[in-house]
Design an enzyme around this catalytic site. Structure first.
Site, PDB file in Angstrom:
ATOM      1  N   HIS A 154       0.832  -1.209   0.000  1.00 30.68           N
ATOM      2  CA  HIS A 154       0.000   0.000   0.000  1.00 30.68           C
ATOM      3  C   HIS A 154       0.866   1.258   0.000  1.00 30.68           C
ATOM      4  O   HIS A 154       0.629   2.196  -0.772  1.00 30.68           O
ATOM      5  CB  HIS A 154      -0.930   0.005   1.216  1.00 30.68           C
ATOM      6  CG  HIS A 154      -1.747   1.250   1.335  1.00 30.68           C
ATOM      7  ND1 HIS A 154      -1.321   2.345   2.063  1.00 30.68           N
ATOM      8  CD2 HIS A 154      -2.936   1.610   0.791  1.00 30.68           C
ATOM      9  CE1 HIS A 154      -2.228   3.305   1.971  1.00 30.68           C
ATOM     10  NE2 HIS A 154      -3.209   2.878   1.208  1.00 30.68           N
ATOM     11  N   GLU A 193      44.110  -0.599 -23.952  1.00 29.54           N
ATOM     12  CA  GLU A 193      44.503   0.261 -22.831  1.00 29.54           C
ATOM     13  C   GLU A 193      46.000   0.175 -22.534  1.00 29.54           C
ATOM     14  O   GLU A 193      46.478   0.783 -21.579  1.00 29.54           O
ATOM     15  CB  GLU A 193      43.704  -0.121 -21.576  1.00 29.54           C
ATOM     16  CG  GLU A 193      43.727  -1.592 -21.245  1.00 29.54           C
ATOM     17  CD  GLU A 193      42.668  -2.004 -20.235  1.00 29.54           C
ATOM     18  OE1 GLU A 193      42.139  -1.121 -19.543  1.00 29.54           O
ATOM     19  OE2 GLU A 193      42.368  -3.203 -20.140  1.00 29.54           O
ATOM     20  N   SER A 252      40.480   4.993 -22.250  1.00 25.74           N
ATOM     21  CA  SER A 252      41.327   6.186 -22.361  1.00 25.74           C
ATOM     22  C   SER A 252      42.112   6.476 -21.089  1.00 25.74           C
ATOM     23  O   SER A 252      43.222   7.019 -21.149  1.00 25.74           O
ATOM     24  CB  SER A 252      40.479   7.397 -22.763  1.00 25.74           C
ATOM     25  OG  SER A 252      39.433   7.603 -21.832  1.00 25.74           O
ATOM     26  N   ASN A 253      41.588   6.100 -19.920  1.00 27.65           N
ATOM     27  CA  ASN A 253      42.319   6.386 -18.673  1.00 27.65           C
ATOM     28  C   ASN A 253      43.621   5.595 -18.602  1.00 27.65           C
ATOM     29  O   ASN A 253      44.703   6.147 -18.408  1.00 27.65           O
ATOM     30  CB  ASN A 253      41.446   6.071 -17.458  1.00 27.65           C
ATOM     31  CG  ASN A 253      40.391   7.122 -17.225  1.00 27.65           C
ATOM     32  OD1 ASN A 253      40.531   8.266 -17.653  1.00 27.65           O
ATOM     33  ND2 ASN A 253      39.315   6.740 -16.566  1.00 27.65           N
ATOM     34  N   ASP A 254      43.514   4.252 -18.756  1.00 29.16           N
ATOM     35  CA  ASP A 254      44.728   3.436 -18.672  1.00 29.16           C
ATOM     36  C   ASP A 254      45.659   3.691 -19.851  1.00 29.16           C
ATOM     37  O   ASP A 254      46.887   3.695 -19.695  1.00 29.16           O
ATOM     38  CB  ASP A 254      44.363   1.948 -18.615  1.00 29.16           C
ATOM     39  CG  ASP A 254      44.114   1.470 -17.188  1.00 29.16           C
ATOM     40  OD1 ASP A 254      44.362   2.252 -16.254  1.00 29.16           O
ATOM     41  OD2 ASP A 254      43.659   0.323 -17.005  1.00 29.16           O
ATOM     42  N   CYS A 269      35.589   4.146 -24.340  1.00 29.38           N
ATOM     43  CA  CYS A 269      34.844   4.287 -23.083  1.00 29.38           C
ATOM     44  C   CYS A 269      35.528   5.361 -22.251  1.00 29.38           C
ATOM     45  O   CYS A 269      36.669   5.197 -21.851  1.00 29.38           O
ATOM     46  CB  CYS A 269      34.852   2.983 -22.283  1.00 29.38           C
ATOM     47  SG  CYS A 269      34.413   1.523 -23.219  1.00 29.38           S
ATOM     48  N   ARG A 298      32.577  -6.538 -19.916  1.00 30.15           N
ATOM     49  CA  ARG A 298      34.001  -6.733 -19.637  1.00 30.15           C
ATOM     50  C   ARG A 298      34.155  -7.774 -18.535  1.00 30.15           C
ATOM     51  O   ARG A 298      33.557  -7.654 -17.470  1.00 30.15           O
ATOM     52  CB  ARG A 298      34.634  -5.408 -19.199  1.00 30.15           C
ATOM     53  CG  ARG A 298      36.143  -5.499 -18.984  1.00 30.15           C
ATOM     54  CD  ARG A 298      36.737  -4.154 -18.631  1.00 30.15           C
ATOM     55  NE  ARG A 298      36.290  -3.699 -17.316  1.00 30.15           N
ATOM     56  CZ  ARG A 298      36.490  -2.465 -16.847  1.00 30.15           C
ATOM     57  NH1 ARG A 298      37.079  -1.556 -17.606  1.00 30.15           N
ATOM     58  NH2 ARG A 298      36.078  -2.132 -15.641  1.00 30.15           N
TER      59      ARG A 298
END
Length: 797
Positions: free
Chosen positions: A421, A681, A703-705, A752, A579
């Site tokens: 409810h 990466e 792109s970060n690694d 990514c 992944r």
């Protein structure tokens, strides 16, 4: 048909157009009995008294004038609501049945007895007002229901009490607020054979996700015993989610989620007419078991799909399982009237920052955030002290709470599920609510400043203090078309459905490790090598988590597959790139039982991670469980849109070893349409792109690694932060080069990362380089889509 003059009519003679005759609830039961029984929908036999019978009852006892005078005094302010409702109910309850109507009811009840072969069969007696359950009158539960009613005298009394319940305080208030003229609302009573769900289970289901409006799932709540506890929110039920489009595919088991509820009590039959039902505690075995088997979950979901198809709209249904026969019945069905009417062109997104301490958690209702002071009420008798705009905190709610719920900023309850409810009313009022916290009334107190967040997925959070709340109105009617695919990065499966309306091209990165951390929680080797585990406390918790599974490893496979399936389902058949686990050793060690199986590394970022683990004897059996989960996701559940991606693959030789292990575990690239991507990466992924392209179907640039390893910059170092630039010429060379070489080899390439959302010029560089897709967080999707469209427009110019 509404001109018919019968006092009583059997369900198999009623259709959905007979709302004026028997009310919405009974008209729907008749419709299903007539039209859907041939399609496998079981509806318990029964009959309904008509609106004409109700009016004849009032006329025979000269009650029309009594009711009119009492309501007139209330409207004029000469009487209060409680006294008015009580006087009308007492007048109806004390009235006599016209003999002709009573005789018809007794005769029909006798016919039910003959059909069942039982003397005085138990029936459910339910109210169905002629204005109840209409599209613009969606508050269910305004009138009474009586269960396990047996015998002619008890039946006539229950029917009379249903008549009287048309004038409960909440029903009078409801009609006034809705603008219904009281005299034009009549009441039909449905009399239906009881399903022995007191010996089985029961609950509620929706053919739509009640929070996001995602229209491809069936949501089922289930508890032991009779269904009133689920409807009232008196128990925390099991919850199941099923993917509708796959229900017709033989051999598939598209159950997306199974959550075990506490189910602390159950309603069963009681002896004696004065108290036909009672609540008793559930056994430990019942609390630890699911009410429904997988086969029963799918059977109910198929019934929901059939009912939705017949009515042509999302539906709200109540079901019951007979404990004697195992048969599943539908005992009510009405249109869902909240999420199915939400506009498709826009929605509102909330984000929460600067959160205070976490005070309580439960199931989130809605997707909004609210702040305010706590007003803790122990019962409806205390509602007079409620402060407008406060956060209502209580154990559970029923229709008597509606007037105060309308004045709240948010609602938090100890008990209840998503179909209780409190949840239904909060949804209709547009209020954020958190139900089934278990302890809100214990840990929160009056006057306490809190933030109630329902914007973080299916779990709702109560934070101390006033957090920073950002609200964004997202319009979907002007999203530009782009050649470059714009996809999403997702981790939390429970939050995926809230973005289902976004016109994305799929999911470019689904992070398996989030599901392992939050849904599985156990290190895979603590399951495959359980006998070697030395941590006794971890063993005890693993035993608790894996209870009910034939093998402990099945728990890992099922939990991981279901978690990922909710992401795969949201945009099916668009591709979803999963992944495989990319924990670092220090992160793996934090999983339950994990510390024993992980080495201590000085630099886990470039240590034993990604592909190197999958073929190593130190983790090979853990990776096998990940592969089993992917196989289940694709083959047993049907999500063939799932693409596997291998992270941190240092060399082509390492790629060969990983692909060999995958094939040994039933995941062979190319078989059944399986595609396998590799994360790009590491500089070697670019330098040897042609060799990697022979082994994989696509590249996804991390792109970060890639920036970190190309420039030799620790991305977590504050001292080196100015040097960490994704637009550094060396990094851009890497990106352009891998795109060029991959395309020559016939491979797709995506990226990514958040850079394209923050930097329109970076999006332009990617588009100019020929990137196939860009994957970003959901809240960045529209900005990136616009940046990509602008860049493509410049390219054409």
């Amino acid at each position: 048909m509404s001109a018919r003059q019968e006092s009583l009519i059997w369900f198999d003679k009623v259709a959905r157009g007979d709302v004026a005759l028997v009310g919405g609830k009974n008209a729907s039961l008749g419709e299903m009995t007539q039209a859907l029984t041939p399609r496998g929908i079981r509806v318990p036999e029964g009959f309904a008294t008509t609106a004409g019978a109700f009016r004849a009852f009032l006329a025979a006892n000269r009650l029309d004038a009594v009711i009119r005078d009492r309501l007139g005094a209330l409207e004029a302010g000469r009487a209060d609501l409680a006294a008015t409702g009580r006087a009308i109910r007492e007048a109806i309850s004390g009235a006599d049945w016209p003999e002709a109507i009573a005789a018809e009811i007794r005769s029909a009840y006798g016919e039910l007895a003959r059909r069942t072969g039982k003397d005085n069969p138990a029936v459910a007696v339910r109210s169905s007002a002629t204005a109840e359950d209409l599209p613009d009158a969606s508050f269910a539960g305004q009138q009474e229901t009586f269960l396990n009613v047996a015998g002619e005298r008890a039946l006539l009394d229950a029917c009379r009490r249903c008549f009287a319940s048309l004038y409960t305080d909440r029903a009078i208030t409801y009609r006034t607020l809705k603008g219904f003229v009281h005299e034009k609302v009549a009441l039909s009573v449905g009399v239906q054979l009881m399903v022995r769900s007191d010996l089985g289970g029961s609950g509620v289901m929706f053919s739509i996700d009640t929070e996001s409006g995602f229209d491809k799932v069936v949501l089922i709540n289930a508890a032991w015993g009779l269904g009133e506890n689920v409807v009232q929110g008196a128990v925390d039920p099991d919850e199941y989610q099923v993917y509708k489009p796959f229900l017709a595919r033989a051999g598939l088991t598209p159950i997306l989620a199974k959550t075990l509820g506490a189910k602390e009590q159950k309603m069963i039959y009681a002896k004696g007419a004065a108290r036909p039902t009672r609540n008793v505690p559930t056994s430990k075995a019942e609390r630890e078991s699911f009410v429904l088997s997988d086969a029963e979950i799918l059977a109910l979901a198929r019934q929901a799909a059939v009912i939705e198809d017949h009515y042509g709209q999302p539906m709200d249904m109540e079901w019951a399982k007979d404990g004697e026969t195992g048969a599943l019945y539908i005992v009510q069905a009405r249109p869902e009237t909240v999420k199915s009417r939400a506009g498709a062109a826009a929605f509102r997104s909330y984000s929460v920052a600067a959160k205070g301490p976490l005070l309580a958690t439960g199931l989130s209702v809605g997707e909004a955030v609210a702040t305010g002071e706590v007003c803790l009420l122990n019962s409806a008798a205390e509602i007079d002290r409620f402060v407008d705009g406060a956060v209502l905190v209580t154990s559970t709610t029923d229709p008597d709470w509606v007037p105060v719920m309308k004045r709240a900023a948010a609602i938090v309850t100890d008990h209840g599920g998503r179909t209780s409810h409190a949840a239904i009313v909060s949804r209709e009022l547009g209020l954020p609510a958190i139900v089934g916290t278990g302890n809100a009334t214990h840990v929160l107190h009056d006057g306490q400043e809190v933030t109630v967040s329902c914007a973080e997925g299916e779990e709702g959070f109560v934070y101390g203090g006033t957090a920073e709340v950002t609200v964004e109105d997202i319009r979907l009617d002007a999203v530009p078309e782009t050649r470059t695919k714009v996809m999403l990065n997702l981790a939390n499966p429970s939050a995926a459905a809230r973005w289902w309306r976004l016109p994305v091209d799929g999911v470019g990165l689904a992070r398996m490790e989030f599901v392992v951390t939050n849904a599985v929680r156990v290190h895979p080797l603590a399951l495959t090598r359980y006998a070697e585990l030395k941590d006794e406390a971890a063993k005890a918790e693993i035993d608790r988590l894996t209870r009910g599974h034939a093998e402990r490893t099945d728990y890992f496979v099922e939990s991981l597959a279901m978690g990922l399936s909710r992401i795969a389902a949201t945009w099916f058949p668009a591709p979803v790139i999963v992944r495989m686990s990319d924990f670092k050793t220090n992160e793996y060690a934090e999983l339950l039982g994990g510390r024993q199986f992980e080495p201590a590394e000085e630099n886990p970022m470039i240590g034993f991670r990604g592909a190197s683990r999958y073929y190593s004897d130190a983790y090979r059996d853990g990776f096998a469980l990940e592969c089993r989960a992917i196989r289940r996701l694709r083959e047993d559940m049907g999500f063939t849109n799932v693409i596997v991606m291998i992270p941190f693959c240092r060399s082509p030789e390492e790629a060969d070893r990983v692909l060999e292990v995958m094939a040994a575990n039933g995941l062979r690239r190319g078989e059944g349409g399986l595609e396998v991507y590799v994360m790009c990466e590491i500089p070697s992924n670019v330098i040897l792109a042609e060799d990697f392209a022979k082994r994989f179907d696509g590249f996804s640039i991390g792109s970060n690694d890639l920036t970190q390893l190309t420039l030799g910059v620790d991305r977590d170092s504050e001292a080196l932060a100015p040097l960490f630039r994704e637009r550094d010429p060396a990094v851009l060379w890497m990106i352009r080069t891998v795109i060029e070489r991959a395309h020559k080899a016939g491979c797709k390439v995506g990226l990514c990362g958040q850079a394209p959302s923050n930097d329109p010029d970076f999006a332009r560089i990617l588009v100019e380089a020929g990137i196939d897709s860009i994957s970003v967080t959901p809240d960045s999707f529209l900005a990136v889509k616009r940046h990509v469209a602008a860049a493509e427009g410049e390219g054409m110019a």
